[in-house]
Design a protein around this motif. Structure first.
Motif, PDB file in Angstrom:
ATOM      1  N   ARG A 154       0.836  -1.217   0.000  1.00  9.84           N
ATOM      2  CA  ARG A 154       0.000   0.000   0.000  1.00  9.84           C
ATOM      3  C   ARG A 154       0.867   1.262   0.000  1.00  9.84           C
ATOM      4  NH1 ARG A 154      -3.378  -3.078   3.951  1.00  9.84           N
ATOM      5  NH2 ARG A 154      -5.175  -3.781   2.740  1.00  9.84           N
ATOM      6  N   ARG A 155       1.922   1.266   0.803  1.00 12.97           N
ATOM      7  CA  ARG A 155       2.827   2.430   0.833  1.00 12.97           C
ATOM      8  C   ARG A 155       3.493   2.665  -0.517  1.00 12.97           C
ATOM      9  NH1 ARG A 155       4.445   0.094   5.610  1.00 12.97           N
ATOM     10  NH2 ARG A 155       6.434  -0.552   4.703  1.00 12.97           N
ATOM     11  N   GLN A 156       3.672   1.606  -1.294  1.00 13.98           N
ATOM     12  CA  GLN A 156       4.292   1.729  -2.612  1.00 13.98           C
ATOM     13  C   GLN A 156       3.280   2.142  -3.687  1.00 13.98           C
ATOM     14  OE1 GLN A 156       7.630   1.630  -2.589  1.00 13.98           O
ATOM     15  NE2 GLN A 156       7.245   1.276  -0.424  1.00 13.98           N
ATOM     16  N   GLY A 157       2.030   2.371  -3.298  1.00 18.92           N
ATOM     17  CA  GLY A 157       0.994   2.806  -4.232  1.00 18.92           C
ATOM     18  C   GLY A 157       0.214   1.689  -4.884  1.00 18.92           C
ATOM     19  N   TRP A 158       0.377   0.466  -4.398  1.00 15.09           N
ATOM     20  CA  TRP A 158      -0.355  -0.674  -4.942  1.00 15.09           C
ATOM     21  C   TRP A 158      -1.770  -0.696  -4.358  1.00 15.09           C
ATOM     22  CZ3 TRP A 158       1.796  -4.923  -7.957  1.00 15.09           C
ATOM     23  CH2 TRP A 158       3.067  -4.626  -8.452  1.00 15.09           C
ATOM     24  N   THR A 159      -2.724  -1.194  -5.142  1.00 15.16           N
ATOM     25  CA  THR A 159      -4.136  -1.214  -4.764  1.00 15.16           C
ATOM     26  C   THR A 159      -4.590  -2.650  -4.534  1.00 15.16           C
ATOM     27  OG1 THR A 159      -4.568   0.748  -6.086  1.00 15.16           O
ATOM     28  CG2 THR A 159      -6.476  -0.628  -5.545  1.00 15.16           C
ATOM     29  N   GLN A 160      -5.158  -2.897  -3.355  1.00 11.23           N
ATOM     30  CA  GLN A 160      -5.691  -4.225  -3.069  1.00 11.23           C
ATOM     31  C   GLN A 160      -6.971  -4.420  -3.881  1.00 11.23           C
ATOM     32  OE1 GLN A 160      -6.262  -5.018   1.107  1.00 11.23           O
ATOM     33  NE2 GLN A 160      -7.101  -7.057   0.717  1.00 11.23           N
ATOM     34  N   ALA A 161      -6.997  -5.480  -4.702  1.00 10.54           N
ATOM     35  CA  ALA A 161      -8.116  -5.694  -5.620  1.00 10.54           C
ATOM     36  C   ALA A 161      -9.072  -6.788  -5.181  1.00 10.54           C
ATOM     37  CB  ALA A 161      -7.582  -6.016  -7.018  1.00 10.54           C
ATOM     38  N   THR A 162      -8.658  -7.651  -4.256  1.00  9.40           N
ATOM     39  CA  THR A 162      -9.560  -8.658  -3.701  1.00  9.40           C
ATOM     40  C   THR A 162      -9.529  -8.528  -2.186  1.00  9.40           C
ATOM     41  OG1 THR A 162      -7.847 -10.375  -3.646  1.00  9.40           O
ATOM     42  CG2 THR A 162      -9.249 -10.268  -5.628  1.00  9.40           C
ATOM     43  N   HIS A 163     -10.656  -8.866  -1.574  1.00  7.08           N
ATOM     44  CA  HIS A 163     -10.791  -8.690  -0.125  1.00  7.08           C
ATOM     45  C   HIS A 163     -11.384  -9.946   0.492  1.00  7.08           C
ATOM     46  CE1 HIS A 163      -9.772  -4.481  -0.646  1.00  7.08           C
ATOM     47  NE2 HIS A 163     -10.529  -4.535  -1.722  1.00  7.08           N
TER      48      HIS A 163
END
Length: 189
Positions: A154-163
């Motif tokens: 997340r800090r690197q700008g990645w987006t979690q796409a599944t939860h």
């Protein structure tokens, strides 16, 4: 100072013993708790993975010592049915899996020795294997067992796409910061 280099397939294999040692240092400790056999299996898998289309690897050196590495390749179509891929496909559904992940750069491993953590090495390795991702499309899987890894991405700008279910022990898909579908990913409740 750490020197990060993208390396050719053959050079990656030449450093096999060092990569196995970094893998063991990174993944035999909690929360991963893998054993030495899994580190051996990683090295055997690497021998096959270097032949995948789009394979790329980056190594981090402190002097002559390898202190980290990242490996990646282009995800084929149809979407793979091995390892944790079925969980990723189940979380995204068939059309998003095909559209978002197939043909994209798949980060397979990112490992840094405990002595090099917190130095920016992991971030540098991640950038090195994704900077030429097709159309900015990069993705990865990580385990919910590691809040530290999830926070790092997340800090690197990645987006979690599944939860997956809260408290679960499954995997989750992250889309890279330049992935065109990152704004379409469902947000957590």
């Amino acid at each position: 100072m750490t020197d990060i280099r993208v390396v050719a397939r053959d050079a990656c294999l030449e450093h096999g013993a060092a990569l196995r040692a970094v893998y063991a240092d990174a993944f035999c400790a909690p929360p991963w708790n893998e054993d030495e056999e899994r580190a051996d299996a990683f090295l055997a898998r690497l021998g096959r993975d270097v032949r995948r289309p789009g394979f790329t690897a980056a190594l981090a050196f402190d002097g002559r010592a390898v202190v980290g590495f990242a490996t990646a390749w282009d995800t084929p179509s149809p979407f793979p049915a091995d390892r944790c891929h079925p969980q990723a496909a189940a979380g995204l559904g068939p059309s998003r899996t095909e559209e978002w992940l197939c043909g994209a750069r798949e980060i397979d491993e990112l490992a840094v020795r405990s002595t090099a953590r917190g130095t920016g090495t992991a971030a540098g390795l991640l950038r090195a294997v994704t900077e030429d991702a097709p159309g900015g499309r990069a993705w990865l899987l990580t385990s919910l067992r590691s809040p530290r890894a999830m926070a790092f991405y997340r800090r690197q700008g990645w987006t979690q796409a599944t939860h997956p279910a809260p408290g679960g022990h499954g995997i989750t898909v992250f889309l890279g910061p330049r992935h065109p579908a990152r704004t379409l990913a469902a947000r957590p409740l």
